[in-house]
Design an enzyme around this catalytic site. Structure first.
Site, short mmCIF file in Angstrom:
data_model
loop_
_atom_site.label_atom_id
_atom_site.label_comp_id
_atom_site.label_asym_id
_atom_site.label_seq_id
_atom_site.Cartn_x
_atom_site.Cartn_y
_atom_site.Cartn_z
N ASP A 215 0.86 -1.18 0.00
CA ASP A 215 0.00 0.00 0.00
C ASP A 215 0.90 1.24 0.00
O ASP A 215 1.62 1.48 0.97
CB ASP A 215 -0.92 0.00 1.22
CG ASP A 215 -1.98 1.10 1.13
OD1 ASP A 215 -1.69 2.14 0.51
OD2 ASP A 215 -3.08 0.92 1.68
N TYR A 238 -5.06 11.22 -3.55
CA TYR A 238 -5.43 12.52 -2.98
C TYR A 238 -4.47 13.01 -1.91
O TYR A 238 -4.67 14.05 -1.32
CB TYR A 238 -6.87 12.50 -2.43
CG TYR A 238 -7.18 11.35 -1.47
CD1 TYR A 238 -6.76 11.38 -0.15
CD2 TYR A 238 -7.90 10.24 -1.92
CE1 TYR A 238 -7.06 10.33 0.71
CE2 TYR A 238 -8.19 9.19 -1.08
CZ TYR A 238 -7.77 9.24 0.24
OH TYR A 238 -8.05 8.18 1.07
N ARG A 386 0.64 14.82 13.72
CA ARG A 386 1.37 14.49 12.48
C ARG A 386 1.65 15.74 11.68
O ARG A 386 0.75 16.55 11.44
CB ARG A 386 0.50 13.57 11.60
CG ARG A 386 0.49 12.14 11.98
CD ARG A 386 -0.06 11.25 10.87
NE ARG A 386 -1.23 11.82 10.18
CZ ARG A 386 -1.84 11.23 9.18
NH1 ARG A 386 -1.40 10.09 8.70
NH2 ARG A 386 -2.90 11.78 8.62
C1 LIG Z 1 -5.14 7.06 3.34
C2 LIG Z 1 -5.04 5.58 3.39
C3 LIG Z 1 -6.12 4.76 3.04
C4 LIG Z 1 -7.46 5.36 2.65
O1 LIG Z 1 -8.25 4.44 1.97
P1 LIG Z 1 -9.54 4.92 1.16
O2 LIG Z 1 -10.17 3.67 0.72
O3 LIG Z 1 -9.05 5.78 0.04
O4 LIG Z 1 -10.39 5.71 2.08
C5 LIG Z 1 -5.94 3.40 3.07
N1 LIG Z 1 -4.76 2.84 3.43
C6 LIG Z 1 -3.69 3.60 3.77
C7 LIG Z 1 -2.41 2.94 4.13
C8 LIG Z 1 -3.80 4.99 3.76
O5 LIG Z 1 -2.76 5.75 4.11
#
Ligand SMILES: *Cc1c(COP(=O)(O)O)cnc(C)c1O
Length: 427
Positions: A215, A238, A386
């Site tokens: 991720d 985003y 943060r």
């Molecule tokens: C910001 C973030 C998300 C957000 O997930 P969405 O499905 O876009 O709301 C998920 N995983 C990580 C590691 C993030 O930093």
């Protein structure tokens, strides 16, 4: 708040001078003027959660709404919209070390993680374990467990960090065995900013015959990656890519693996306009689409990603390391004596582009920062503030001023007493 907190930069023993000199020699300095200006004096340190608005994205979204939707109407699907998710995927690919044709945009990070985890688990039907860590974003944990259930009962092993800051790399590597189907981690941990050694973890997983799913939500756009050597990845657009609130996530999958999308929808069909009742998957990355793309949300991503590509991911990483290192140095002089501890790695090679500072009164301090000191950080429980540093628009002088405003706020007991000590809402 009037005069409680001086809003200008404050010269002091730690020196405002070095920050100004660093800004003067900053190769990326001009990019700051390419974002819509925020209110004067505001220091925005939340680009790791919602990136600022590029001026180019305003014009592009106006064009898409006015011309493509307003005038061209449904013809725009054929003109440009149908391919847009893949076009943007191809523009993100070089930033993350992936080949063109292996990245696509669509759905949220959570949904993409679920699709890929489930798809990858089906390639290892005899193995029953997924490995992650407790620094991971909770939604990733939920989605991995759900994918494990969908794949017929794979369980999730959560390796624990010893201090909540450093990723348990050794434990993960020791835990990988012949029953491990999948290892899934955040490249950069959302709270502490710990940066995993992607190559090392990937190699350890591959050696044991396991697959890896990264991720990149907190690293894409600020930390380079070599995804071509891994199996699959997801990430937000985003955050440091500045794609706008709720802009769809990207998804990478190694084409050689033959993973297919378990969520079958007409957008992932080889011939969607045949409206065939039998599902026949599109080959390649196009098959990871499910339903109709949110074109307006996609539109703002293109110019934003182009700006990151133009600045260059290596130059961005260099400035990011300089910014966080400057912050950590200043932290030791200004905030550590006031009872703060560092919630992020001290080694810049193991750190992403945000730094967490911890304090027993962090919730109150964070509220006072937002309401009284015109600094926008964010709070992550139990005691982290943060500070996200985005190299395209954060200046060294901003870091200097923000750290001193935090110091001024925490010293002002009367100001802090205005705020409840307990958390009531999300920011
Ligand atoms: C910001 C973030 C998300 C957000 O997930 P969405 O499905 O876009 O709301 C998920 N995983 C990580 C590691 C993030 O930093």
């Amino acid at each position: 708040m009037a005069d409680l907190i001086p809003l200008g930069p404050f010269p002091d023993a730690a020196g405002y001078g070095p920050a100004v000199r660093l800004d003067e020699t900053d190769a990326l300095a001009e990019y700051r003027s390419r974002f819509v200006p925020a209110e004067p004096g505001l220091i925005y340190l939340d680009g790791n959660s919602l990136g600022r608005l590029p001026i180019a994205s305003v014009a592009e979204t106006e064009r898409v709404v006015g011309v493509e939707w307003g005038e061209r109407l449904i013809r725009s699907w054929r003109d440009r919209w149908w391919e847009l998710a893949q076009t943007i995927g191809d523009s993100i690919a070089p930033l993350i070390g992936a080949d063109p044709g292996s990245v696509i945009i669509g759905d949220s990070t959570t949904v993409n993680l679920f699709k890929l985890a489930w798809g990858l688990l089906r390639l290892r039907p005899d193995r029953r374990t997924i490995i992650t860590d407790n620094l991971n974003f909770p939604t990733d944990i939920y989605a991995l467990r759900a994918a494990g259930d969908a794949a017929g009962g794979c369980s999730l092993a959560v390796c624990e960090s010893r201090d909540g800051i450093i990723g348990p790399e050794e434990k993960i590597i020791a835990r990988i065995d012949s029953d491990t189907a999948l290892v899934s981690l955040s490249h950069v941990a959302f709270k502490s900013g710990y940066l995993y050694d992607m190559e090392r973890i990937t190699a350890a997983a591959h050696e044991a015959g396991a697959l890896v799913l990264w991720d990149l939500s907190h690293s894409v756009g600020v930390v380079p990656a070599e995804l071509g050597r891994t199996d699959a990845a997801v990430g937000c657009t985003y955050k440091y890519l500045n794609g706008g609130p709720g802009s769809p996530a990207f998804l990478y999958v190694n084409p050689e693996l033959g993973v297919t999308n378990p969520l079958r929808g007409w957008w992932g069909h080889a011939a969607p306009f045949d409206f065939d009742l039998e599902f026949n998957p599109a080959s390649g990355i196009a098959g990871f689409q499910t339903g109709t793309m949110p074109i307006l949300s996609l539109s703002a991503i293109e110019p934003a990603v182009a700006m990151v590509a133009e600045a260059g991911i290596d130059a961005i990483r260099t400035k990011s390391v300089d910014l966080t290192s400057y912050l950590v140095d200043l932290f030791a002089v200004v905030l550590a004596p006031l009872g703060f501890t560092l919630g992020s790695p001290t080694d810049a090679r193991r750190r992403g582009s945000h730094v967490s500072v911890r304090h027993p009164d962090a919730w109150r301090v964070n509220q006072a920062m937002i309401n009284d000191a015109r600094v926008l950080p964010d709070f992550r429980s139990p005691d982290n503030i943060r500070l996200g540093l985005a190299p395209l628009y954060t200046r060294f002088a901003d870091v200097h001023t923000a750290i001193h405003r935090i110091a001024a706020v925490v010293a002002d007991r009367e100001l802090l007493a205005k705020y409840p000590a307990d958390r009531s809402a999300v920011t």
